[in-house]
Design a protein around this motif. Structure first.
Motif, PDB file in Angstrom:
ATOM      1  N   ASP A 220       0.805  -1.214   0.000  1.00  0.00           N
ATOM      2  CA  ASP A 220       0.000   0.000   0.000  1.00  0.00           C
ATOM      3  C   ASP A 220       0.843   1.273   0.000  1.00  0.00           C
ATOM      4  N   LEU A 221       2.161   1.133  -0.144  1.00  0.00           N
ATOM      5  CA  LEU A 221       3.009   2.312  -0.323  1.00  0.00           C
ATOM      6  C   LEU A 221       3.166   2.569  -1.818  1.00  0.00           C
ATOM      7  N   PRO A 222       3.044   3.804  -2.270  1.00  0.00           N
ATOM      8  CA  PRO A 222       3.144   4.086  -3.712  1.00  0.00           C
ATOM      9  C   PRO A 222       4.412   3.540  -4.361  1.00  0.00           C
ATOM     10  N   ALA A 223       5.552   3.691  -3.701  1.00  0.00           N
ATOM     11  CA  ALA A 223       6.802   3.216  -4.292  1.00  0.00           C
ATOM     12  C   ALA A 223       6.798   1.703  -4.432  1.00  0.00           C
ATOM     13  N   ALA A 224       6.262   1.000  -3.433  1.00  0.00           N
ATOM     14  CA  ALA A 224       6.204  -0.457  -3.501  1.00  0.00           C
ATOM     15  C   ALA A 224       5.234  -0.909  -4.586  1.00  0.00           C
ATOM     16  N   ILE A 225       4.130  -0.210  -4.722  1.00  0.00           N
ATOM     17  CA  ILE A 225       3.158  -0.532  -5.774  1.00  0.00           C
ATOM     18  C   ILE A 225       3.792  -0.339  -7.143  1.00  0.00           C
ATOM     19  N   GLU A 226       4.574   0.732  -7.296  1.00  0.00           N
ATOM     20  CA  GLU A 226       5.240   0.962  -8.580  1.00  0.00           C
ATOM     21  C   GLU A 226       6.255  -0.140  -8.870  1.00  0.00           C
ATOM     22  N   LEU A 227       7.006  -0.573  -7.852  1.00  0.00           N
ATOM     23  CA  LEU A 227       7.949  -1.676  -8.049  1.00  0.00           C
ATOM     24  C   LEU A 227       7.218  -2.939  -8.492  1.00  0.00           C
TER      25      LEU A 227
ATOM     26  N   ASP B   2       4.373  -3.087 -10.138  1.00  0.00           N
ATOM     27  CA  ASP B   2       3.927  -2.901 -11.521  1.00  0.00           C
ATOM     28  C   ASP B   2       5.089  -3.031 -12.500  1.00  0.00           C
ATOM     29  N   LEU B   3       6.234  -2.464 -12.137  1.00  0.00           N
ATOM     30  CA  LEU B   3       7.395  -2.529 -13.028  1.00  0.00           C
ATOM     31  C   LEU B   3       7.877  -3.964 -13.205  1.00  0.00           C
ATOM     32  N   ALA B   4       7.870  -4.734 -12.131  1.00  0.00           N
ATOM     33  CA  ALA B   4       8.293  -6.127 -12.245  1.00  0.00           C
ATOM     34  C   ALA B   4       7.375  -6.898 -13.176  1.00  0.00           C
ATOM     35  N   HIS B   5       6.077  -6.619 -13.108  1.00  0.00           N
ATOM     36  CA  HIS B   5       5.139  -7.258 -14.034  1.00  0.00           C
ATOM     37  C   HIS B   5       5.414  -6.812 -15.468  1.00  0.00           C
ATOM     38  N   GLN B   6       5.715  -5.526 -15.638  1.00  0.00           N
ATOM     39  CA  GLN B   6       6.023  -5.028 -16.982  1.00  0.00           C
ATOM     40  C   GLN B   6       7.259  -5.713 -17.551  1.00  0.00           C
ATOM     41  N   TRP B   7       8.253  -5.968 -16.690  1.00  0.00           N
ATOM     42  CA  TRP B   7       9.465  -6.648 -17.157  1.00  0.00           C
ATOM     43  C   TRP B   7       9.137  -8.026 -17.719  1.00  0.00           C
ATOM     44  N   THR B   8       8.220  -8.743 -17.059  1.00  0.00           N
ATOM     45  CA  THR B   8       7.874 -10.090 -17.536  1.00  0.00           C
ATOM     46  C   THR B   8       7.171 -10.042 -18.888  1.00  0.00           C
ATOM     47  N   GLN B   9       6.610  -8.887 -19.241  1.00  0.00           N
ATOM     48  CA  GLN B   9       5.885  -8.767 -20.500  1.00  0.00           C
ATOM     49  C   GLN B   9       6.718  -8.117 -21.604  1.00  0.00           C
ATOM     50  N   ALA B  10       7.880  -7.588 -21.238  1.00  0.00           N
ATOM     51  CA  ALA B  10       8.709  -6.875 -22.220  1.00  0.00           C
ATOM     52  C   ALA B  10       9.297  -7.848 -23.246  1.00  0.00           C
ATOM     53  N   TYR B  11       9.434  -7.394 -24.475  1.00  0.00           N
ATOM     54  CA  TYR B  11       9.908  -8.258 -25.545  1.00  0.00           C
ATOM     55  C   TYR B  11      11.377  -8.038 -25.886  1.00  0.00           C
ATOM     56  N   THR B  12      11.941  -6.897 -25.499  1.00  0.00           N
ATOM     57  CA  THR B  12      13.319  -6.604 -25.876  1.00  0.00           C
ATOM     58  C   THR B  12      14.174  -6.356 -24.647  1.00  0.00           C
ATOM     59  N   SER B  13      15.479  -6.578 -24.796  1.00  0.00           N
ATOM     60  CA  SER B  13      16.399  -6.337 -23.693  1.00  0.00           C
ATOM     61  C   SER B  13      16.470  -4.853 -23.366  1.00  0.00           C
ATOM     62  N   VAL B  14      16.263  -3.994 -24.364  1.00  0.00           N
ATOM     63  CA  VAL B  14      16.271  -2.552 -24.120  1.00  0.00           C
ATOM     64  C   VAL B  14      15.135  -2.169 -23.183  1.00  0.00           C
ATOM     65  N   ASP B  15      13.944  -2.689 -23.462  1.00  0.00           N
ATOM     66  CA  ASP B  15      12.791  -2.400 -22.594  1.00  0.00           C
ATOM     67  C   ASP B  15      13.026  -2.921 -21.183  1.00  0.00           C
TER      68      ASP B  15
ATOM     69  N   GLN C  84      16.478  -0.209 -14.551  1.00  0.00           N
ATOM     70  CA  GLN C  84      17.083   1.019 -14.046  1.00  0.00           C
ATOM     71  C   GLN C  84      16.119   1.797 -13.176  1.00  0.00           C
ATOM     72  N   ARG C  85      14.863   1.845 -13.601  1.00  0.00           N
ATOM     73  CA  ARG C  85      13.874   2.562 -12.803  1.00  0.00           C
ATOM     74  C   ARG C  85      13.711   1.916 -11.428  1.00  0.00           C
ATOM     75  N   MET C  86      13.695   0.581 -11.371  1.00  0.00           N
ATOM     76  CA  MET C  86      13.532  -0.110 -10.096  1.00  0.00           C
ATOM     77  C   MET C  86      14.728   0.124  -9.178  1.00  0.00           C
ATOM     78  N   VAL C  87      15.933   0.102  -9.740  1.00  0.00           N
ATOM     79  CA  VAL C  87      17.133   0.376  -8.941  1.00  0.00           C
ATOM     80  C   VAL C  87      17.086   1.801  -8.388  1.00  0.00           C
ATOM     81  N   ASP C  88      16.656   2.744  -9.213  1.00  0.00           N
ATOM     82  CA  ASP C  88      16.567   4.142  -8.779  1.00  0.00           C
ATOM     83  C   ASP C  88      15.557   4.310  -7.639  1.00  0.00           C
ATOM     84  N   ILE C  89      14.430   3.613  -7.745  1.00  0.00           N
ATOM     85  CA  ILE C  89      13.399   3.708  -6.701  1.00  0.00           C
ATOM     86  C   ILE C  89      13.953   3.216  -5.364  1.00  0.00           C
ATOM     87  N   HIS C  90      14.674   2.107  -5.401  1.00  0.00           N
ATOM     88  CA  HIS C  90      15.236   1.572  -4.161  1.00  0.00           C
ATOM     89  C   HIS C  90      16.236   2.547  -3.538  1.00  0.00           C
ATOM     90  N   ALA C  91      17.080   3.117  -4.370  1.00  0.00           N
ATOM     91  CA  ALA C  91      18.090   4.033  -3.840  1.00  0.00           C
ATOM     92  C   ALA C  91      17.447   5.236  -3.159  1.00  0.00           C
TER      93      ALA C  91
END
Length: 634
Positions: free
Chosen positions: A548-555, A557-570, A576-583
């Motif tokens: 229920d914390l916004p940052a945790a919710i974003e993490l 969502d991003l992890a789910h997006q990673w599982t759906q991404a088709y390219t290594s660039v995506d 990078q966004r997830m690493v930045d959020i943690h920092a």
């Protein structure tokens, strides 16, 4: 256990198993098993290895060709750590090589179609350690009769096999082919198979079926239940099915060494697997070493025993502080002390429990200003000098410089000592009132005393916390340290009974775009800052709490997006966004990383790299460096 007892269960009727000779080269018979071959209790080596074994040319990797023989001595601090032989042995369907590239190992080959369809090809003639063929039936049994049996797997198949809730279509076209297929990409599938703790998507079906109600007569199964003193066939099956625990000498394995000690307590022996699938290009079956002897000793004795020359290979249980005493014993102990790099994101990390059961404290711990202030107050330079002679890298918990997602900005975020800023953040939170002893108070009047629980296994952790105790006192926060046994600590954290705890940072500080970022998301209770969020994900909402914390919710969502991404660039952008959020959010307070890991190596032992990375994931500690290729010189 004597060899003859091990052999007794290997080949009841060799002629029925369809053995095949290897004709590509002349294979050398093992001296360890020669008497059993001569007596007819074991087939010759040409009939024991697969038709197309995994052949390694050591000269291509600047390694020496070795010879079979010898007993390697090593130590663990708990009897349950016999499982380290699965980690070190590192026989995987696919595994990392020394360049951290994924390559087939147990598998003869693998076709990957857009991370959606994985066709795995087995090695004809490959056998379990008891001589029974290893085929697609072992995969079918696990998938249909274990993973999808509600009595054996109440939560269903392991989570990494679900893609947005979709389980794979699994088929077995023939004895040597297994296909996993999804409608959407599952980019973490292969990486999970290569983990230090692999998921084992196969089982020795021939061994397990007698313990399964679908394959065994009810009366016969009842007799087994009575003998084992368990109430249900599922409990009996699960007791036998412990491939990672590695504590059942009867359970067949594909690892290079097999457990030969039954009901051991302080000493375990592992002997070479006569049916192991790897050979060197000279025709010598691996592993080179015949026997591994694993002693269980008290944690505080590992360095002393290593210093006395009582081990041939040891890193587990050794800390950098032990380096001086280890160096002193080298000449007399006939060993060398190597200093490897460390693959964890942080050598020591403090985990505020955002799911702590105390409502007032939970609100405080979830305020990012509180976590930032605690981090800003820590004098990492003093800790580095005092514990690591300045050889570690100071900073918060983030990925290591060898990862493409490393940023100095993230390493330094809220990690450069600044007492004025720390005090200002706490005042801003409303923690500006103090007790007569000078400690701040919560809004409900309780003093700001942070209780940090530890596993009590590493002196360096307690030494660091002693320094931090003085640091936090300067900003009006009292640190109370409470050592516990590791399992008790974890259970308390998972139950929300612990305010804060310490452990290593992320096991994998070396991520690449293909690495699953699931451990950065609130997906696993093992990340000690959000155990109940992890439980919620792992049980599909049955237990735990939804983030229920916004940052945790974003993490999430991003992890789910990673599982759906088709390219290594995506995938890299998401990482990078997830690493930045943690920092920025300081979910875990890292102290420093890169502290050298001492590795004691007998001067007789060959092929152990002088420079390497000691990492649980990826790498399985010694596993990625292939201990089956280590050997003793004369």
């Amino acid at each position: 256990m004597p060899k003859r007892l091990i052999i007794a269960c290997l080949f009841a009727a060799c002629s029925l198993l369809g053995v095949h000779a290897v004709s590509a080269m002349e294979l050398q018979e093992s001296g360890f098993w020669q008497s059993d071959v001569s007596a007819g209790n074991l087939p010759p080596v040409a009939e024991r290895v697969p038709e197309a074994p995994k052949t390694v040319d050591l000269s291509l990797r600047n390694r020496e060709f070795g010879k079979q023989g010898g007993t390697l001595r090593t130590m663990v601090t708990r009897s349950k750590d016999v499982r380290q032989m699965v980690v070190y042995g590192y026989a995987r369907l696919v595994g990392y090589n020394e360049r951290y590239e994924l390559v087939p190992d147990i598998l003869a080959g693998l076709d990957n179609e857009d991370d959606k369809k994985f066709t795995m090809r087995l090695r004809p003639g490959h056998k379990w350690s008891d001589g029974h063929p290893f085929t697609s039936e072992d995969f079918r049994y696990w998938w249909e009769d274990v993973a999808n049996n509600p009595l054996l797997s109440p939560s269903g198949p392991v989570d990494f096999l679900r893609v947005e809730g979709e389980l794979p279509k699994v088929s077995f076209p023939d004895a040597h082919t297994v296909i996993y297929e999804w409608s959407k990409p599952n980019p973490q599938f292969l990486q999970m198979l290569a983990e230090a703790r692999p998921p084992f998507i196969y089982r020795p079906a021939h061994f397990m079926k007698p313990f399964h109600a679908d394959y065994t007569d009810e009366e016969e199964l009842s007799e087994r239940l009575y003998e084992a003193r368990v109430r249900s066939w599922a409990a009996l099956h699960n007791r036998q099915d412990n491939m990672y625990k590695f504590d059942n000498p009867d359970l067949p394995t594909l690892q290079p060494w097999i457990l030969a000690t039954k009901d051991g307590k302080s000493r375990f022996l592992f002997v070479r697997n006569p049916f192991y699938h790897r050979i060197d290009s000279n025709g010598v079956q691996l592993p080179y070493i015949d026997v591994v002897e694993m002693q269980v000793v008290a944690p505080g004795l590992v360095a002393a025993k290593a210093n006395a020359g009582e081990v041939d290979l040891q890193a587990r249980g050794l800390d950098f502080k032990d380096t001086a005493i280890l160096k002193k014993g080298e000449a007399q102990g006939n060993y060398s002390t190597m200093l490897w790099g460390n693959g964890t994101a942080s050598q020591i990390a403090i985990y505020p429990n955002l799911n702590y059961n105390d409502e007032g404290w939970r609100e405080t711990l979830r305020d990012v200003r509180f976590r930032r202030a605690l981090s800003l107050a820590i004098n990492r330079k003093i800790i580095n000098r005092g514990l690591y002679f300045g050889l570690a890298k100071q900073g918060g918990m983030t990925v290591l410089p060898v990862s493409p997602f490393f940023k100095e900005k993230n390493r330094d975020a809220w990690a450069i000592r600044n007492l004025d800023q720390a005090n200002a953040l706490l005042d801003e939170m409303g923690l500006d009132k103090r007790t007569k002893e000078g400690y701040r108070t919560l809004p409900d009047g309780r003093p700001v005393w942070v209780v940090i629980e530890t596993a009590g296994e590493r002196q360096e952790v307690e030494n660091a916390l002693q320094i931090i105790t003085d640091n936090w006192a300067e900003i009006g926060v009292k640190l109370i340290m409470r050592p516990l046994e590791r399992d008790i600590l974890r259970n308390r954290v998972y139950a929300g009974e612990t305010m804060a705890s310490t452990w290593f940072g992320w096991d994998n500080g070396l991520p690449q775009p293909y690495t699953s970022p699931g451990y950065l998301a609130p997906w696993d209770q093992a990340f000690l800052s959000w155990p109940k969020w992890g439980q919620y994900h792992q049980t599909h909402g049955e237990v735990g709490e939804a983030p229920d914390l916004p940052a945790a919710i974003e993490l999430n969502d991003l992890a789910h997006q990673w599982t759906q991404a088709y390219t290594s660039v995506d995938r890299a952008v998401i990482w990078q966004r997830m690493v930045d959020i943690h920092a920025d959010n300081v979910f875990a307070i890292g102290l420093l990383n890169g502290a050298p890991q001492p590795v004691v190596v007998s001067n007789r032992l060959r092929n152990v790299p002088e420079k390497a990375i000691w990492a649980w994931s990826p790498g399985a500690h010694f596993g990625v460096h292939r201990p089956d290729e280590f050997f003793f010189a004369e």
